[in-house]
Enzyme design. Structure first.
Site, mmCIF file in Angstrom:
data_model
loop_
_atom_site.group_PDB
_atom_site.id
_atom_site.type_symbol
_atom_site.label_atom_id
_atom_site.label_comp_id
_atom_site.label_asym_id
_atom_site.label_seq_id
_atom_site.Cartn_x
_atom_site.Cartn_y
_atom_site.Cartn_z
ATOM 1 C CD GLU A 93 -33.800 9.881 10.151
ATOM 2 O OE1 GLU A 93 -34.245 11.046 10.075
ATOM 3 O OE2 GLU A 93 -34.464 8.882 9.823
ATOM 4 C CB THR A 105 -0.560 -6.899 3.914
ATOM 5 O OG1 THR A 105 0.806 -7.158 4.208
ATOM 6 C CG2 THR A 105 -1.442 -7.656 4.887
ATOM 7 C CB CYS A 106 -4.020 -3.795 1.567
ATOM 8 S SG CYS A 106 -5.673 -3.156 1.422
ATOM 9 C CG HIS A 166 -37.289 10.208 7.867
ATOM 10 N ND1 HIS A 166 -36.954 9.649 9.077
ATOM 11 C CD2 HIS A 166 -38.570 9.840 7.609
ATOM 12 C CE1 HIS A 166 -37.996 8.975 9.547
ATOM 13 N NE2 HIS A 166 -38.978 9.072 8.675
ATOM 14 C CD GLU A 188 -12.210 -6.935 10.071
ATOM 15 O OE1 GLU A 188 -12.480 -5.733 9.924
ATOM 16 O OE2 GLU A 188 -11.217 -7.465 9.527
ATOM 17 C CG ASP A 195 1.191 -2.491 8.596
ATOM 18 O OD1 ASP A 195 0.578 -1.406 8.589
ATOM 19 O OD2 ASP A 195 0.631 -3.603 8.489
ATOM 20 C CE LYS A 246 -11.483 -6.714 6.226
ATOM 21 N NZ LYS A 246 -10.662 -6.129 7.251
ATOM 22 C CB ALA A 264 -14.804 0.046 9.258
ATOM 23 C CB SER A 270 -0.882 0.025 1.246
ATOM 24 O OG SER A 270 -1.642 -1.149 1.336
ATOM 25 C CB CYS A 272 -8.154 -4.282 3.083
ATOM 26 S SG CYS A 272 -6.566 -3.588 3.538
ATOM 27 C CE1 TYR A 326 -8.366 -5.084 10.652
ATOM 28 C CE2 TYR A 326 -6.819 -4.405 12.334
ATOM 29 C CZ TYR A 326 -7.109 -4.652 11.012
ATOM 30 O OH TYR A 326 -6.146 -4.467 10.047
#
Ligand code: FAD
Length: 449
Positions: free
Chosen positions: A440, A42-43, A435, A181, A302, A51, A340, A15, A48, A177
């Site tokens: 919201e 890696t990503c 909405h 996951e 990293d 995954k 996330a 990356s 990422c 994480y």
């Protein structure tokens, strides 16, 4: 004749390394990058991207179950792990090709070999000596496993993406994480899943409400989540693997995944001999501009163990390129980095946890809401969504937004922009909602808890 073969030599086309190479070349530098494995790092190959494709595969379980409440009747369904793996591999091969084209089109020399630093300006790359005015260490990180008897029967995230068969039962060791996951992925794909973590609650560093909320949602879905569970040994037994825990309980599984942390990939590439200082984890020690203790050697991603995420590695790579070749000292900005966890349900977060915010800001106001998403009124799913805002009382500035619930990553990305701009709670209140959405709720929370 130039003094060096290159202005910049980058070790690692992941990356951070790819972006640093491309931006430096675009700024007029003569750049080469060495990669000993698949392009994209890696990503793209083991992180990422595969995954998230697995997370999408897992999501269909909910979608199929939820469809009935909306009138759909589905026939029998089957899942073919081998199809998912083959399709994922095809997509990764496509991405590898795109990375190759990006480098070549940028005029970067790509050398597909192992690189080793000899001294401040010299590298040995695939048996050749090459010199460069600057060297950039972008070698990433690798999984680390504790020295438990029988650890050879366990796999890491590097192997999980190539598992030949979907196991019937899996034990996932780790509380970060990645472990969380994969617990969601395997459970949703129909695997009996146990997640074992030796601490009192997983996802250390995340907001405490978020951590306990996700734990209860995962348990409600059927993941066997065990905290204070320390693995003592693993042994092969007829029909599978047996995990013995420190409290003497045992657990049987067909596969064991260790996701117990990652270490910088910085050993045995000549750094210490060249005088580059590493910290106790093996991370390259860098200053605010990502420069190591040797002025011509730089490090990002990293390998520096600052914030180990792809967008951060990319950002650090761009900053080094600008510092070196645009004539502007550009320190990376590590504040307000959103992230996330693609768990089931997912987490989206930006800014400090409530506990960290109290330490950092003193007086804060906390707004918290839990609710059942509109969609789930027809699915019958009991799952709830958590949203939380943390506001600095003195300035009224929103300093953190946390969420557990559907599309949390997608929602928090937008709020991360608002926080970066210094948005206040009053400005959140002045923003009208869309909405009906879950998002919201972030602009309609009125009373602090
Ligand atoms: P890398 O991308 O790892 O690239 C390093 C490259 O250097 C590798 O290709 C390696 O082969 C090469 N290399 C190493 N040594 C040498 C050498 N001596 N000679 C030649 N080449 C060498 N981040 C997110 O932002 N979002 C996610 O959802 C996410 N999910 C993840 C899931 C998993 C399972 C894992 C393991 C990681 C995940 N990450 C995620 C983290 C992300 O992948 C890393 O933070 C990111 O890839 C780091 O980039 P990098 O450039 O530092 O290193």
């Amino acid at each position: 004749m130039a003094e060096f073969d290159y202005d910049l030599f980058v070790i690692g086309a992941g990356s951070g390394g790819v972006r640093a190479s491309r931006v430096s070349a675009a700024l007029g530098a003569r750049v080469a990058v060495a990669e000993e494995s698949a392009l994209g790092g890696t990503c793209v190959n083991r992180g990422c991207v595969p995954k998230k494709l697995f997370v999408h595969a897992a999501q269909f379980r909910d979608d199929f179950e939820d469809a009935a409440g909306f009138g759909w009747s589905l026939g029998s369904r089957s899942f073919y792990w081998s199809t998912l793996i083959a399709n994922k591999d095809r997509e990764i091969a496509r991405l590898n090709g795109i990375y190759r084209d990006l480098l070549i089109d940028a005029g970067v020399d790509l050398i597909e070999a192992h690189a080793r630093v000899q001294d401040a300006h010299t590298l040995e790359v695939g048996g050749r000596m090459i010199t460069a005015a600057h060297i950039l260490i972008a070698t990433g990180s690798e999984p680390s496993m504790p020295n438990v008897p029988g650890i050879e029967f366990a796999m890491t995230s590097d192997q999980v993406f190539q598992l030949a068969e979907l196991p019937r039962r899996i034990a996932i060791v780790g509380g970060g994480y990645i472990a969380t996951e994969f617990a969601g992925i395997f459970h949703a794909l129909g695997v009996t899943t146990t997640q074992l973590y030796r601490g009192p609650l997983f996802l250390r560093g995340f907001d405490d409400d978020v951590r306990s909320f996700l734990a209860s949602e995962m348990r409600a879905r059927g993941v066997d989540l065990r905290f204070a569970a320390d693995v003592e040994s693993i042994e092969k037994v007829a029909g599978g693997l047996r995990v013995r825990l420190a409290n003497d309980s045992v657990l049987e599984a067909d596969a064991i995944l260790y996701a117990t942390g990652r270490i910088p990939r910085t050993r045995s590439i000549g750094l210490e001999q060249a005088g580059v200082a590493l910290d106790e984890t093996g991370a390259v020690r860098v200053d605010r501009l990502s420069r190591s203790s040797v002025p011509s050697i730089w490090a990002i991603g990293d390998a520096t163990h600052r914030i180990n995420l792809t967008p951060v590695a990319i950002h650090e790579g761009i900053c080094v390129a600008k510092t070196l070749f645009a004539g502007v000292d550009t320190p990376p900005d590590h504040t307000g980095v959103p992230s996330a966890v693609f768990s089931q349900p997912p987490i989206g977060t930006v800014g400090p946890s409530e506990a960290a915010a109290r330490d950092l800001y003193g007086e804060i106001d906390v707004y918290r809401s839990t609710f059942r998403a509109l969609k789930d009124t027809l699915t019958g799913r009991e799952e709830r969504t958590l949203m939380k805002l943390i506001v600095e009382r003195a300035s009224g500035r929103v300093i953190a937004a946390h969420m557990v619930g559907a599309e949390a990553g997608e929602i928090i990305q937008g709020f991360a922009v608002a926080l970066k701009c210094g948005a206040t709670k009053a400005q959140f209140d002045a923003t009208l909602g869309i909405h009906p959405t879950s998002a919201e709720e972030f602009v309609t929370m009125r009373d602090p808890v």
